[in-house]
Design a protein around this motif. Sequence first.
Motif, PDB file in Angstrom:
ATOM      1  N   TRP A 127       0.827  -1.210   0.000  1.00  0.00           N
ATOM      2  CA  TRP A 127       0.000   0.000   0.000  1.00  0.00           C
ATOM      3  C   TRP A 127       0.860   1.259   0.000  1.00  0.00           C
ATOM      4  O   TRP A 127       2.025   1.231   0.385  1.00  0.00           O
ATOM      5  CB  TRP A 127      -0.973  -0.005   1.180  1.00  0.00           C
ATOM      6  CG  TRP A 127      -0.344  -0.158   2.534  1.00  0.00           C
ATOM      7  CD1 TRP A 127       0.332   0.791   3.248  1.00  0.00           C
ATOM      8  CD2 TRP A 127      -0.353  -1.345   3.366  1.00  0.00           C
ATOM      9  NE1 TRP A 127       0.739   0.284   4.462  1.00  0.00           N
ATOM     10  CE2 TRP A 127       0.332  -1.020   4.565  1.00  0.00           C
ATOM     11  CE3 TRP A 127      -0.885  -2.627   3.215  1.00  0.00           C
ATOM     12  CZ2 TRP A 127       0.505  -1.943   5.595  1.00  0.00           C
ATOM     13  CZ3 TRP A 127      -0.697  -3.548   4.248  1.00  0.00           C
ATOM     14  CH2 TRP A 127      -0.019  -3.200   5.412  1.00  0.00           C
TER      15      TRP A 127
ATOM     16  N   ARG B  66       4.916   0.979   0.806  1.00  0.00           N
ATOM     17  CA  ARG B  66       5.702   0.628   1.999  1.00  0.00           C
ATOM     18  C   ARG B  66       6.926  -0.197   1.639  1.00  0.00           C
ATOM     19  O   ARG B  66       7.805  -0.385   2.482  1.00  0.00           O
ATOM     20  CB  ARG B  66       4.832  -0.076   3.034  1.00  0.00           C
ATOM     21  CG  ARG B  66       4.350  -1.477   2.640  1.00  0.00           C
ATOM     22  CD  ARG B  66       3.465  -2.032   3.752  1.00  0.00           C
ATOM     23  NE  ARG B  66       3.027  -3.394   3.512  1.00  0.00           N
ATOM     24  CZ  ARG B  66       3.266  -4.423   4.347  1.00  0.00           C
ATOM     25  NH1 ARG B  66       3.961  -4.250   5.446  1.00  0.00           N
ATOM     26  NH2 ARG B  66       2.800  -5.622   4.068  1.00  0.00           N
ATOM     27  N   PHE B  67       6.976  -0.702   0.418  1.00  0.00           N
ATOM     28  CA  PHE B  67       8.190  -1.375  -0.044  1.00  0.00           C
ATOM     29  C   PHE B  67       9.011  -0.442  -0.929  1.00  0.00           C
ATOM     30  O   PHE B  67       9.881  -0.884  -1.679  1.00  0.00           O
ATOM     31  CB  PHE B  67       7.819  -2.667  -0.778  1.00  0.00           C
ATOM     32  CG  PHE B  67       6.972  -3.600   0.059  1.00  0.00           C
ATOM     33  CD1 PHE B  67       7.272  -3.834   1.393  1.00  0.00           C
ATOM     34  CD2 PHE B  67       5.856  -4.240  -0.483  1.00  0.00           C
ATOM     35  CE1 PHE B  67       6.483  -4.676   2.176  1.00  0.00           C
ATOM     36  CE2 PHE B  67       5.061  -5.086   0.291  1.00  0.00           C
ATOM     37  CZ  PHE B  67       5.380  -5.305   1.625  1.00  0.00           C
TER      38      PHE B  67
ATOM     39  N   GLN C 121      -1.533   4.958   6.689  1.00  0.00           N
ATOM     40  CA  GLN C 121      -1.526   6.422   6.798  1.00  0.00           C
ATOM     41  C   GLN C 121      -1.985   6.996   5.452  1.00  0.00           C
ATOM     42  O   GLN C 121      -1.336   6.757   4.439  1.00  0.00           O
ATOM     43  CB  GLN C 121      -0.114   6.912   7.120  1.00  0.00           C
ATOM     44  CG  GLN C 121       0.063   8.426   7.015  1.00  0.00           C
ATOM     45  CD  GLN C 121      -0.789   9.187   8.033  1.00  0.00           C
ATOM     46  OE1 GLN C 121      -0.865   8.824   9.197  1.00  0.00           O
ATOM     47  NE2 GLN C 121      -1.442  10.246   7.588  1.00  0.00           N
TER      48      GLN C 121
END
Lengths: 212, 212
Positions: free
Chosen positions: A58, A82-83, A143
Amino acid sequence: MFWNCNRKHMKPMEKVTVPAKQGRAFRLNAGQSITIETPKGSQAADFFAFNAENVGEWLSANHTWVTTFNVKPRQGDQLLSRFRRPMLEFEKDGAEGTHDMMIAACDQFRYEFFGHEGHHPSCSENLHLAMRRIGYQIDVVPQPVNFFTNTAVLEDGSFVSPPNTVAPGSFVTLKALMDVICVVSACPFDLPVDGWPINSDSGPSELVVSVQ
Amino acid sequence: MFWNCNRKHMKPMEKVTVPAKQGRAFRLNAGQSITIETPKGSQAADFFAFNAENVGEWLSANHTWVTTFNVKPRQGDQLLSRFRRPMLEFEKDGAEGTHDMMIAACDQFRYEFFGHEGHHPSCSENLHLAMRRIGYQIDVVPQPVNFFTNTAVLEDGSFVSPPNTVAPGSFVTLKALMDVICVVSACPFDLPVDGWPINSDSGPSELVVSVQ
């Protein structure tokens, strides 16, 4: 092909209204763009994005700002997962930079924190519902990037939310760099909290979304 | 009872060294405190915490700062979970406030972003390893609280990391408000990146942790 939350295919350029306090999911293929508009102005748009092939990846504001080195999303920025993979490009900012990436998505507990009693709609519930409607149970509320949201970090680290001054008709356009599912929530925040207005004084209003 | 990463029970007040570039897990019962010290100074301590009864509930910096209304953790603050429940209290700040909650945990991709080739140790891997060692495979690397880490947000939203000035012997003490698993990583960041020093110029060093 792309669809909105009702599982119907959208016609290109069709405008979809996200009603005040509600959320909707939109699918973009890589190369397509999404435009989010606040017709009445001053309406926070909580924005989430997931890799359409793997919703475990995400959009992560926290991973984005350590790469852009700015806590504000700015026209031209790549928004990372997130990666740390580029998911979207912030193609056009039609809101003069008034955006936030730091306010966690509101949820039932946030409203109770501010003294609300009983159930209250929230961006977190809007996200869960929009994702379930297209078949996904997600475990984490990431977030969000909060478009049309006015916040600032002061020199002593204070995190503040001045009045929302985003003009009617302001908009943002984001281009998908991979196939993505985007969720847009018209933030339901409507509590009269001194120093934390978030939306317009007159209350939450709708957003208008189109996929090109 | 509490244990460190080696599954041995710690004796009260025993000091455990977290070697430079490594991580360790510590269990605290509600009411116990954890002290983290940087003996040589200027060593970032990435700090994660999980509900010991449910590691799906973790310490969330993002949910904390919208409640304390400050992007810095400060003595007396309650640190909240992603479900906005108080997990720890920042009992004693012996580092003059030089802490961060905004830098995402470093990972392999972060080092590659800065031009590193080949594998590099990281706080994300340290977290995964420390949790596996006590039996948990976690799916998400939460935003850490980065003690002894110097960052600032400038007026234009720029996110910067000035040189780390934390004195040798600086420490923090946190009190558990529920049973928690804490993970402390002595951040391995050691790249000579202009304007992004994170740790001491002389490289990463150990942290010393005790549970009282």
